[in-house]
Design a protein around this motif. Structure first.
Motif, PDB file in Angstrom:
ATOM      1  N   CYS A   1       0.843  -1.188   0.000  1.00 45.49           N
ATOM      2  CA  CYS A   1       0.000   0.000   0.000  1.00 45.49           C
ATOM      3  C   CYS A   1       0.882   1.243   0.000  1.00 45.49           C
ATOM      4  O   CYS A   1       1.772   1.383   0.843  1.00 45.49           O
ATOM      5  CB  CYS A   1      -0.923   0.010   1.221  1.00 45.49           C
ATOM      6  SG  CYS A   1      -2.220   1.263   1.155  1.00 45.49           S
ATOM      7  N   SER A   2       0.644   2.117  -0.956  1.00 47.11           N
ATOM      8  CA  SER A   2       1.380   3.373  -1.048  1.00 47.11           C
ATOM      9  C   SER A   2       0.558   4.454  -0.365  1.00 47.11           C
ATOM     10  O   SER A   2      -0.385   4.990  -0.932  1.00 47.11           O
ATOM     11  CB  SER A   2       1.615   3.736  -2.513  1.00 47.11           C
ATOM     12  OG  SER A   2       2.280   4.980  -2.619  1.00 47.11           O
ATOM     13  N   GLY A   3       0.896   4.752   0.904  1.00 44.50           N
ATOM     14  CA  GLY A   3       0.109   5.666   1.718  1.00 44.50           C
ATOM     15  C   GLY A   3      -0.801   4.895   2.655  1.00 44.50           C
ATOM     16  O   GLY A   3      -0.972   3.685   2.526  1.00 44.50           O
ATOM     17  N   ASN A   4      -1.386   5.589   3.623  1.00 47.23           N
ATOM     18  CA  ASN A   4      -2.267   4.930   4.584  1.00 47.23           C
ATOM     19  C   ASN A   4      -3.398   5.877   5.002  1.00 47.23           C
ATOM     20  O   ASN A   4      -3.222   6.649   5.932  1.00 47.23           O
ATOM     21  CB  ASN A   4      -1.488   4.476   5.817  1.00 47.23           C
ATOM     22  CG  ASN A   4      -2.330   3.589   6.727  1.00 47.23           C
ATOM     23  OD1 ASN A   4      -3.174   2.838   6.262  1.00 47.23           O
ATOM     24  ND2 ASN A   4      -2.100   3.704   8.032  1.00 47.23           N
ATOM     25  N   PRO A   5      -4.528   5.851   4.290  1.00 55.03           N
ATOM     26  CA  PRO A   5      -4.834   4.968   3.168  1.00 55.03           C
ATOM     27  C   PRO A   5      -4.138   5.408   1.888  1.00 55.03           C
ATOM     28  O   PRO A   5      -3.636   6.524   1.794  1.00 55.03           O
ATOM     29  CB  PRO A   5      -6.353   5.073   3.047  1.00 55.03           C
ATOM     30  CG  PRO A   5      -6.655   6.452   3.549  1.00 55.03           C
ATOM     31  CD  PRO A   5      -5.671   6.707   4.662  1.00 55.03           C
ATOM     32  N   GLY A   6      -4.141   4.503   0.905  1.00 54.56           N
ATOM     33  CA  GLY A   6      -3.483   4.811  -0.361  1.00 54.56           C
ATOM     34  C   GLY A   6      -3.789   3.755  -1.402  1.00 54.56           C
ATOM     35  O   GLY A   6      -4.752   3.002  -1.275  1.00 54.56           O
ATOM     36  N   ILE A   7      -2.957   3.692  -2.419  1.00 55.81           N
ATOM     37  CA  ILE A   7      -3.137   2.714  -3.479  1.00 55.81           C
ATOM     38  C   ILE A   7      -2.682   1.345  -2.979  1.00 55.81           C
ATOM     39  O   ILE A   7      -1.521   1.178  -2.601  1.00 55.81           O
ATOM     40  CB  ILE A   7      -2.340   3.098  -4.731  1.00 55.81           C
ATOM     41  CG1 ILE A   7      -2.734   4.492  -5.219  1.00 55.81           C
ATOM     42  CG2 ILE A   7      -2.547   2.063  -5.834  1.00 55.81           C
ATOM     43  CD1 ILE A   7      -4.180   4.605  -5.657  1.00 55.81           C
ATOM     44  N   MET A   8      -3.606   0.387  -2.969  1.00 57.89           N
ATOM     45  CA  MET A   8      -3.331  -0.934  -2.395  1.00 57.89           C
ATOM     46  C   MET A   8      -3.477  -2.024  -3.448  1.00 57.89           C
ATOM     47  O   MET A   8      -4.313  -1.919  -4.346  1.00 57.89           O
ATOM     48  CB  MET A   8      -4.277  -1.198  -1.214  1.00 57.89           C
ATOM     49  CG  MET A   8      -4.044  -2.538  -0.512  1.00 57.89           C
ATOM     50  SD  MET A   8      -4.950  -3.904  -1.305  1.00 57.89           S
ATOM     51  CE  MET A   8      -6.619  -3.553  -0.781  1.00 57.89           C
ATOM     52  N   GLU A   9      -2.671  -3.071  -3.322  1.00 56.38           N
ATOM     53  CA  GLU A   9      -2.765  -4.243  -4.181  1.00 56.38           C
ATOM     54  C   GLU A   9      -2.320  -5.460  -3.386  1.00 56.38           C
ATOM     55  O   GLU A   9      -1.625  -5.331  -2.374  1.00 56.38           O
ATOM     56  CB  GLU A   9      -1.895  -4.070  -5.436  1.00 56.38           C
ATOM     57  CG  GLU A   9      -0.461  -3.706  -5.136  1.00 56.38           C
ATOM     58  CD  GLU A   9       0.278  -3.167  -6.365  1.00 56.38           C
ATOM     59  OE1 GLU A   9      -0.025  -3.624  -7.478  1.00 56.38           O
ATOM     60  OE2 GLU A   9       1.155  -2.297  -6.196  1.00 56.38           O
ATOM     61  N   TYR A  10      -2.730  -6.630  -3.831  1.00 56.23           N
ATOM     62  CA  TYR A  10      -2.307  -7.844  -3.134  1.00 56.23           C
ATOM     63  C   TYR A  10      -2.109  -8.980  -4.136  1.00 56.23           C
ATOM     64  O   TYR A  10      -2.606  -8.926  -5.262  1.00 56.23           O
ATOM     65  CB  TYR A  10      -3.302  -8.242  -2.041  1.00 56.23           C
ATOM     66  CG  TYR A  10      -4.641  -8.750  -2.517  1.00 56.23           C
ATOM     67  CD1 TYR A  10      -4.813 -10.066  -2.949  1.00 56.23           C
ATOM     68  CD2 TYR A  10      -5.771  -7.924  -2.504  1.00 56.23           C
ATOM     69  CE1 TYR A  10      -6.050 -10.552  -3.353  1.00 56.23           C
ATOM     70  CE2 TYR A  10      -7.012  -8.399  -2.918  1.00 56.23           C
ATOM     71  CZ  TYR A  10      -7.144  -9.714  -3.336  1.00 56.23           C
ATOM     72  OH  TYR A  10      -8.369 -10.182  -3.746  1.00 56.23           O
TER      73      TYR A  10
END
Length: 210
Positions: free
Chosen positions: A87-96
């Motif tokens: 995750c880039s940022g918190n929240p941000g761009i997330m992937e799994y």
């Protein structure tokens, strides 16, 4: 094919009882600390379960998530897959994603999602892996994750995120609801083990962005 009727028992929630669809059950467990619930295939099973104690139905899940003593990298289970999120940022761009542990071969990938968190990604990755292995009939395959929080969320059957729902991340909350519904309706048969980063190095599913 019509979706099979499920009955959801809520032992601990806003109003304990039996509910005939996931949406009704979800209202009883949402924002309720340590809610206890599970799906059953028949009303008779649900009635019997409600009269009993929820621990009778959570023993298997607890056993499959027990952390064994593992120190040597040679002890890594060969028949396993590993999952991780970024995750880039918190929240941000997330992937799994999920990969074959020994080879790193990618099995699945989802994302990117806006307005997410790493914990949500880890949780969704675990449930994705569980659903996939259940579909393939591979109950003996181990799942590794380096997230104690996500493993705990799966054990409890719900994502205890404090993230607020927005228009940007609404799809993530839909995925969370689907994941929680799957956990309520399906027993966890695969062992979920903690990836020991300090002993084994980075999780094979790591995105390499640290």
């Amino acid at each position: 094919m019509a979706k099979k009727q499920k009955y959801y028992v809520v032992w601990e929630g806003h109003t304990p009882g039996i509910y005939d669809n996931w949406q009704k059950c979800q209202k009883q467990i949402h924002s309720f600390p340590a809610a206890k619930y599970k799906a059953f295939d028949s009303l008779e099973e649900a009635k019997s379960a409600l009269k009993g104690h929820y621990t009778d139905y959570y023993k298997q899940a607890a056993r499959t998530m027990e952390k064994p003593a593992r120190t040597s990298k040679s002890k890594i289970v060969a028949d396993s897959i590993s999952v991780d999120a970024a995750c880039s940022g918190n929240p941000g761009i997330m992937e799994y994603q999920g990969v074959v542990t020994l080879t790193g071969e990618k099995i699945f990938y989802q994302g990117p999602f806006k307005g997410g968190t790493n914990n949500i990604g880890e949780f969704l990755a675990l449930v994705h892996a569980l659903a996939l292995l259940t579909k393939l009939g591979k109950s003996g395959t181990v799942i590794y994750s380096d997230s104690k929080i996500a493993i705990g969320w799966v054990r409890d059957g719900r994502a205890k995120t404090k993230l607020e729902k927005t228009g940007e991340n609404s799809i993530l909350f839909e995925l969370i609801a689907r994941a929680e519904e799957w956990l309520a309706a399906n027993p966890v048969r695969n062992s979920i083990l903690k990836w020991e980063t300090s002993s084994w190095g980075e999780n094979p599913a790591d995105f390499g962005r640290k």
